[in-house]
Design a protein around this motif. Sequence first.
Motif, PDB file in Angstrom:
ATOM      1  N   LEU A  84       0.892  -1.401   0.248  1.00  0.00           N
ATOM      2  CA  LEU A  84      -0.057   0.070   0.012  1.00  0.00           C
ATOM      3  C   LEU A  84       0.808   1.432  -0.246  1.00  0.00           C
ATOM      4  CD1 LEU A  84      -3.068  -0.841   2.369  1.00  0.00           C
ATOM      5  CD2 LEU A  84      -3.070  -0.514  -0.248  1.00  0.00           C
ATOM      6  N   HIS A  85       2.130   1.257  -0.554  1.00  0.00           N
ATOM      7  CA  HIS A  85       2.948   2.455  -0.306  1.00  0.00           C
ATOM      8  C   HIS A  85       2.354   3.350  -1.658  1.00  0.00           C
ATOM      9  CE1 HIS A  85       4.929  -0.641  -3.153  1.00  0.00           C
ATOM     10  NE2 HIS A  85       5.706   0.344  -3.548  1.00  0.00           N
ATOM     11  N   HIS A  86       1.683   2.783  -2.457  1.00  0.00           N
ATOM     12  CA  HIS A  86       1.271   3.641  -3.573  1.00  0.00           C
ATOM     13  C   HIS A  86       0.355   4.464  -3.376  1.00  0.00           C
ATOM     14  CE1 HIS A  86       3.236   0.569  -6.447  1.00  0.00           C
ATOM     15  NE2 HIS A  86       2.595  -0.243  -5.410  1.00  0.00           N
ATOM     16  N   PHE A 137       4.403   7.602  16.074  1.00  0.00           N
ATOM     17  CA  PHE A 137       3.788   6.501  15.309  1.00  0.00           C
ATOM     18  C   PHE A 137       4.325   5.154  15.784  1.00  0.00           C
ATOM     19  CE2 PHE A 137       2.596   5.203  10.731  1.00  0.00           C
ATOM     20  CZ  PHE A 137       1.315   4.362  11.094  1.00  0.00           C
ATOM     21  N   ARG A 138       3.852   4.662  16.677  1.00  0.00           N
ATOM     22  CA  ARG A 138       4.276   3.424  17.268  1.00  0.00           C
ATOM     23  C   ARG A 138       4.412   2.176  16.449  1.00  0.00           C
ATOM     24  NH1 ARG A 138       0.607   4.437  22.907  1.00  0.00           N
ATOM     25  NH2 ARG A 138       2.068   5.987  23.714  1.00  0.00           N
ATOM     26  N   PHE A 142       6.528   7.658   9.597  1.00  0.00           N
ATOM     27  CA  PHE A 142       6.087   8.754   9.086  1.00  0.00           C
ATOM     28  C   PHE A 142       6.947   9.033   7.624  1.00  0.00           C
ATOM     29  CE2 PHE A 142       4.906   9.924  13.380  1.00  0.00           C
ATOM     30  CZ  PHE A 142       3.765  10.194  13.304  1.00  0.00           C
ATOM     31  N   THR A 143       5.957   9.387   6.681  1.00  0.00           N
ATOM     32  CA  THR A 143       6.513   9.484   5.250  1.00  0.00           C
ATOM     33  C   THR A 143       6.738  10.854   4.654  1.00  0.00           C
ATOM     34  OG1 THR A 143       4.567   8.640   4.139  1.00  0.00           O
ATOM     35  CG2 THR A 143       6.307   6.967   4.645  1.00  0.00           C
ATOM     36  N   GLY A 255       1.769   8.636   6.732  1.00  0.00           N
ATOM     37  CA  GLY A 255       2.931   7.330   7.196  1.00  0.00           C
ATOM     38  C   GLY A 255       2.358   5.944   6.519  1.00  0.00           C
ATOM     39  N   LEU A 256       3.407   4.913   6.852  1.00  0.00           N
ATOM     40  CA  LEU A 256       2.834   3.588   6.402  1.00  0.00           C
ATOM     41  C   LEU A 256       3.056   2.651   7.516  1.00  0.00           C
ATOM     42  CD1 LEU A 256       5.204   3.582   3.026  1.00  0.00           C
ATOM     43  CD2 LEU A 256       2.618   3.592   3.287  1.00  0.00           C
TER      44      LEU A 256
END
Length: 473
Positions: A84-86, A137-138, A142-143, A255-256
């Motif tokens: 799901l990085h797209h 973000f545990r 964050f991207t 984020g991812l």
Amino acid sequence: MVTASTSRRRTLPFFLLATLIAACSGTSTSDSGGLNDGAPPDQQPAPDVPSAPDLAYPGKGFIVHEWGTDTVVVGSDGSFQPGLHHEEEDLPAFVYDRLEAGSLDGSTSTSVNVKMETPVTYFYAEEPLDAHVQVAFRKGIFTQWYPAVHSFDPPIFAPNTVAGVTTYTDPALDPEFPFGSPVCAERYGALAHSYIEWGTIEILGRDSDVRLPEAPLDRFTWAHARQVGANPLRVAGVPGAMEAPQHERFLFYRGLGNFDLPVRVTAGTGGAISAENTLGEAIGTVFVLNVGASAGAFVAHPEGIASGGTLVERAPSLDGAPPLDEFVEALGASVIDALDATGLYHDEAVAMVNTWKRQWFRTPGVRVLYLAPEAWTDASIPLTIDPTPEDMVRVMMLRVEVLSPEIEAADVGAARRLADPSLADDAARHFDDLGRFAEPRLRRALALLGEPAYGAPLLARIAAGATASAARE
């Protein structure tokens, strides 16, 4: 990050990047203060946002509101599908991000199963004030973010800070990164324990005349989030890095990650949907959508799902369903009502729906939308603000893309055709047309087929490639 278009995206080489210890001893110096790579972006006036007739800032007190969404793809058995990085909504060039996640061969970004999208944080105060802001973000990293942050973690490794590393490299997304020790690999290589820190932001007066970076609404849904009555914000320049202050009407981050969501969604034949609440508290309003190319239908459950309860529903049929525009208008009004009830101001609810309605309401597929409890959001992405706001509302609308048995059967049929050279091109188009969800759906189909080798070339191309939305307008 892999993006939907080739428009310019500022990446971390333009930051004050982490110049980490040469042997990766475990000491982080991840200041990243937003280096400006030239002239500041084109400016545009801040919108003149009228107050909503109700559900608006009362004019007193320090108040913070936030909205955002997580997106997942689940198989009919409820299993999360990776890849799901797209993205299909391109961000303006002034937004900062980590190194392009999809540009690393074998990047672990393809293994993520949750995409946290567009949390935007609004600040309200009757007088100007300064606030220190950090978000963690545990179970992810964050991207992307804007304005520039003072520091972030896990860090980026600069060239020649580690033996064998000659370019800016993201150890959290590069499975081949040459860590010097297992301790270092655990510390810097995990998709977890991330934070970004803006340091001190200036919450400007409500009537301040500021100019915002250009983000034309006909190109970027970003601008919808500006159509609110929040105070404008300023992040001061950093000497030697980001010289000019930056202005915006909100803080943005994305984020991812890999983590469970509050509701486990499974699907049966004929549109059967089961949504099980796994938390010890109630889930908010639930929407079940069925969106086609020219029509759509939905059912709403304002009562939500009780703690430990299960909602059994059927995706509404498209037979006789209203035309897409009519469906979008009705669903948008219903979702705004649900968001109003959370404590968001009305213009914030409208901004959220306008930001996401193309993806949520116009992208073909079966999906479930639901409101997560605020306590779950606080535990997943803790937000720290000093001074403490007198009131804070955080709303996450979770989006579950459901692969019904019928959808899986169609994808499996297409994947089988990849084995026949005379049919492979047509089969590849089936998945290419799915936009950002091509990778998770192809991965699911290949898994159901036992991971045949003939699917590997298409999977590799899709995993590393840019995406385009199946419903792009």
